[in-house]
Design a protein around this motif. Structure first.
Motif, PDB file in Angstrom:
ATOM      1  N   ARG A 270       0.845  -1.186   0.000  1.00  0.00           N
ATOM      2  CA  ARG A 270       0.000   0.000   0.000  1.00  0.00           C
ATOM      3  C   ARG A 270       0.884   1.240   0.000  1.00  0.00           C
ATOM      4  O   ARG A 270       2.073   1.187   0.336  1.00  0.00           O
ATOM      5  CB  ARG A 270      -0.933   0.025   1.209  1.00  0.00           C
ATOM      6  CG  ARG A 270      -0.243   0.146   2.562  1.00  0.00           C
ATOM      7  CD  ARG A 270      -1.261   0.241   3.678  1.00  0.00           C
ATOM      8  NE  ARG A 270      -0.605   0.287   4.991  1.00  0.00           N
ATOM      9  CZ  ARG A 270      -1.256   0.484   6.141  1.00  0.00           C
ATOM     10  NH1 ARG A 270      -2.575   0.634   6.141  1.00  0.00           N
ATOM     11  NH2 ARG A 270      -0.587   0.506   7.279  1.00  0.00           N
TER      12      ARG A 270
ATOM     13  N   ARG B  74       0.722   5.644   0.823  1.00  0.00           N
ATOM     14  CA  ARG B  74      -0.065   6.719   1.413  1.00  0.00           C
ATOM     15  C   ARG B  74      -0.763   7.563   0.346  1.00  0.00           C
ATOM     16  O   ARG B  74      -1.809   8.157   0.592  1.00  0.00           O
ATOM     17  CB  ARG B  74       0.834   7.615   2.261  1.00  0.00           C
ATOM     18  CG  ARG B  74       1.259   7.012   3.596  1.00  0.00           C
ATOM     19  CD  ARG B  74       2.379   7.820   4.215  1.00  0.00           C
ATOM     20  NE  ARG B  74       2.638   7.438   5.610  1.00  0.00           N
ATOM     21  CZ  ARG B  74       3.746   7.723   6.255  1.00  0.00           C
ATOM     22  NH1 ARG B  74       4.729   8.376   5.631  1.00  0.00           N
ATOM     23  NH2 ARG B  74       3.912   7.355   7.517  1.00  0.00           N
TER      24      ARG B  74
ATOM     25  N   HIS C 296      -9.522  -3.178   0.853  1.00  0.00           N
ATOM     26  CA  HIS C 296      -9.831  -1.847   1.351  1.00  0.00           C
ATOM     27  C   HIS C 296      -9.699  -1.805   2.871  1.00  0.00           C
ATOM     28  O   HIS C 296      -9.699  -2.854   3.535  1.00  0.00           O
ATOM     29  CB  HIS C 296     -11.235  -1.451   0.909  1.00  0.00           C
ATOM     30  CG  HIS C 296     -11.356  -1.264  -0.579  1.00  0.00           C
ATOM     31  ND1 HIS C 296     -11.164  -0.043  -1.185  1.00  0.00           N
ATOM     32  CD2 HIS C 296     -11.624  -2.152  -1.580  1.00  0.00           C
ATOM     33  CE1 HIS C 296     -11.313  -0.170  -2.493  1.00  0.00           C
ATOM     34  NE2 HIS C 296     -11.595  -1.447  -2.759  1.00  0.00           N
ATOM     35  N   PRO C 297      -9.553  -0.610   3.437  1.00  0.00           N
ATOM     36  CA  PRO C 297      -9.367  -0.496   4.892  1.00  0.00           C
ATOM     37  C   PRO C 297     -10.471  -1.167   5.715  1.00  0.00           C
ATOM     38  O   PRO C 297     -10.216  -1.597   6.847  1.00  0.00           O
ATOM     39  CB  PRO C 297      -9.343   1.025   5.113  1.00  0.00           C
ATOM     40  CG  PRO C 297      -8.785   1.575   3.842  1.00  0.00           C
ATOM     41  CD  PRO C 297      -9.379   0.700   2.758  1.00  0.00           C
ATOM     42  N   ASP C 298     -11.684  -1.279   5.160  1.00  0.00           N
ATOM     43  CA  ASP C 298     -12.773  -1.934   5.896  1.00  0.00           C
ATOM     44  C   ASP C 298     -12.784  -3.448   5.708  1.00  0.00           C
ATOM     45  O   ASP C 298     -13.687  -4.133   6.187  1.00  0.00           O
ATOM     46  CB  ASP C 298     -14.120  -1.341   5.482  1.00  0.00           C
ATOM     47  CG  ASP C 298     -14.449  -1.552   3.996  1.00  0.00           C
ATOM     48  OD1 ASP C 298     -13.614  -2.163   3.293  1.00  0.00           O
ATOM     49  OD2 ASP C 298     -15.524  -1.101   3.547  1.00  0.00           O
ATOM     50  N   GLY C 299     -11.759  -4.002   5.008  1.00  0.00           N
ATOM     51  CA  GLY C 299     -11.672  -5.436   4.794  1.00  0.00           C
ATOM     52  C   GLY C 299     -12.351  -5.923   3.531  1.00  0.00           C
ATOM     53  O   GLY C 299     -12.283  -7.114   3.212  1.00  0.00           O
TER      54      GLY C 299
ATOM     55  N   GLU D 165      -6.803   4.309  -4.187  1.00  0.00           N
ATOM     56  CA  GLU D 165      -6.651   5.370  -3.197  1.00  0.00           C
ATOM     57  C   GLU D 165      -5.571   5.016  -2.177  1.00  0.00           C
ATOM     58  O   GLU D 165      -5.237   3.844  -1.972  1.00  0.00           O
ATOM     59  CB  GLU D 165      -7.978   5.617  -2.472  1.00  0.00           C
ATOM     60  CG  GLU D 165      -9.131   6.039  -3.382  1.00  0.00           C
ATOM     61  CD  GLU D 165      -8.928   7.418  -3.984  1.00  0.00           C
ATOM     62  OE1 GLU D 165      -8.057   8.182  -3.495  1.00  0.00           O
ATOM     63  OE2 GLU D 165      -9.653   7.751  -4.944  1.00  0.00           O
TER      64      GLU D 165
ATOM     65  N   GLY E 242      -3.750   4.045   1.148  1.00  0.00           N
ATOM     66  CA  GLY E 242      -4.151   3.184   2.256  1.00  0.00           C
ATOM     67  C   GLY E 242      -4.777   1.867   1.850  1.00  0.00           C
ATOM     68  O   GLY E 242      -5.065   1.033   2.710  1.00  0.00           O
ATOM     69  N   VAL E 243      -4.982   1.654   0.545  1.00  0.00           N
ATOM     70  CA  VAL E 243      -5.573   0.405   0.054  1.00  0.00           C
ATOM     71  C   VAL E 243      -4.456  -0.573  -0.316  1.00  0.00           C
ATOM     72  O   VAL E 243      -3.518  -0.220  -1.032  1.00  0.00           O
ATOM     73  CB  VAL E 243      -6.463   0.675  -1.180  1.00  0.00           C
ATOM     74  CG1 VAL E 243      -6.973  -0.632  -1.773  1.00  0.00           C
ATOM     75  CG2 VAL E 243      -7.631   1.584  -0.807  1.00  0.00           C
ATOM     76  N   TRP E 244      -4.550  -1.796   0.180  1.00  0.00           N
ATOM     77  CA  TRP E 244      -3.581  -2.830  -0.188  1.00  0.00           C
ATOM     78  C   TRP E 244      -3.829  -3.248  -1.624  1.00  0.00           C
ATOM     79  O   TRP E 244      -4.973  -3.517  -2.018  1.00  0.00           O
ATOM     80  CB  TRP E 244      -3.685  -4.037   0.729  1.00  0.00           C
ATOM     81  CG  TRP E 244      -3.394  -3.773   2.168  1.00  0.00           C
ATOM     82  CD1 TRP E 244      -4.299  -3.690   3.196  1.00  0.00           C
ATOM     83  CD2 TRP E 244      -2.108  -3.558   2.757  1.00  0.00           C
ATOM     84  NE1 TRP E 244      -3.652  -3.441   4.382  1.00  0.00           N
ATOM     85  CE2 TRP E 244      -2.308  -3.353   4.154  1.00  0.00           C
ATOM     86  CE3 TRP E 244      -0.809  -3.512   2.246  1.00  0.00           C
ATOM     87  CZ2 TRP E 244      -1.260  -3.118   5.031  1.00  0.00           C
ATOM     88  CZ3 TRP E 244       0.242  -3.275   3.122  1.00  0.00           C
ATOM     89  CH2 TRP E 244       0.012  -3.083   4.496  1.00  0.00           C
TER      90      TRP E 244
ATOM     91  N   ARG F  69       0.163  -9.541   9.119  1.00  0.00           N
ATOM     92  CA  ARG F  69      -0.817  -8.463   8.972  1.00  0.00           C
ATOM     93  C   ARG F  69      -2.016  -8.920   8.156  1.00  0.00           C
ATOM     94  O   ARG F  69      -3.149  -8.498   8.398  1.00  0.00           O
ATOM     95  CB  ARG F  69      -0.147  -7.250   8.309  1.00  0.00           C
ATOM     96  CG  ARG F  69      -1.022  -5.998   8.248  1.00  0.00           C
ATOM     97  CD  ARG F  69      -1.204  -5.404   9.633  1.00  0.00           C
ATOM     98  NE  ARG F  69      -2.003  -4.209   9.601  1.00  0.00           N
ATOM     99  CZ  ARG F  69      -1.526  -2.988   9.308  1.00  0.00           C
ATOM    100  NH1 ARG F  69      -0.231  -2.826   9.012  1.00  0.00           N
ATOM    101  NH2 ARG F  69      -2.318  -1.936   9.314  1.00  0.00           N
TER     102      ARG F  69
ATOM    103  N   VAL G 281      -6.165  -8.370   8.951  1.00  0.00           N
ATOM    104  CA  VAL G 281      -7.117  -7.568   8.185  1.00  0.00           C
ATOM    105  C   VAL G 281      -8.200  -8.405   7.518  1.00  0.00           C
ATOM    106  O   VAL G 281      -9.226  -7.865   7.101  1.00  0.00           O
ATOM    107  CB  VAL G 281      -6.393  -6.697   7.134  1.00  0.00           C
ATOM    108  CG1 VAL G 281      -5.423  -5.751   7.801  1.00  0.00           C
ATOM    109  CG2 VAL G 281      -5.674  -7.551   6.100  1.00  0.00           C
TER     110      VAL G 281
END
Length: 216
Positions: free
Chosen positions: A108, A110, A128-131, A153, A155-157, A197, A201
């Protein structure tokens, strides 16, 4: 996305080319592209070349501490002229996946990244950050939903892997794209996803399906 839709998506995320050692010779066509574009091996997988670096600087919107010491170690430290207080307005690279280097490992950034397709086909996998897991094919068959441009975007893996040039085929001359990073790319803003990690997630079953895309 429903549980059944996500399960069907995970079934599509399987290797289509077996990575080879770096000593294996690429095909003549692939080698020609690498030479013509002055590409070098990328730490994420595949090859790259920087094509544009903005001369305009903006105040950095990010913390001064690098996102990942592992990344800094892998690239042998930050550039001598790196200044944590600012970022270039944008940077652009060519990025190329080949049959011998067919995968970009989960990572990811920034910053926001705009992607444009030049040739070939590939599959992208986003966490995505929400999984939420998202996956799509990039290619020239837009009538079937393949993408010519896509945005990831900050922050997205993100991971990617090579597909054959057409359905029912087993050959490829590689996936060549451009990536424009805004604000401009710095390794201080980059992080690889680790196996540890990954299971934090995602639930275990989903993590197992995607663990082959994690850098070792």
């Amino acid at each position: 996305m429903s549980n059944s839709d996500e399960a069907n998506t995970l079934k599509l995320i399987t290797p289509t080319f077996t990575p080879s050692s770096s000593s294996t010779t690429e095909s003549a066509g692939v080698t020609s592209i690498i030479k013509s574009l002055s590409l070098i091996e990328h730490v994420e997988g595949g090859y790259f070349a920087v094509t544009d670096v903005s001369n305009t600087f903006v105040p950095s919107p990010y913390p001064e501490t690098p996102l990942s010491q592992r990344t800094i170690d892998l690239v042998n430290g930050l550039p001598a002229d790196y200044d944590a207080s600012k970022r270039r307005l944008s940077t652009t690279i060519f990025y190329y996946l080949t049959p011998n280097r067919p995968m970009g490992s989960f990572h990811r950034n920034r910053s926001r990244i705009i992607h444009s397709l030049h040739r070939g086909r590939g599959r992208y996998v986003l966490i995505h950050p929400d999984g939420r897991i998202e996956s799509f094919i990039v290619g020239h068959n837009v009538e079937r939903g393949e993408k010519l441009q896509w945005v990831v975007e900050g922050g997205v893996w993100k991971a990617s892997f090579l597909l054959a040039d057409g359905d029912g085929q087993s050959n490829s001359d590689g996936l060549l794209i451009s990536e424009t990073v805004v604000p401009g790319f710095e390794y201080a803003d980059h992080e690889f996803l680790s196996q540890e990690r990954l299971v934090e997630v995602l639930p275990d079953s989903k993590a197992k399906a995607l663990q082959w895309l994690v850098k070792h």
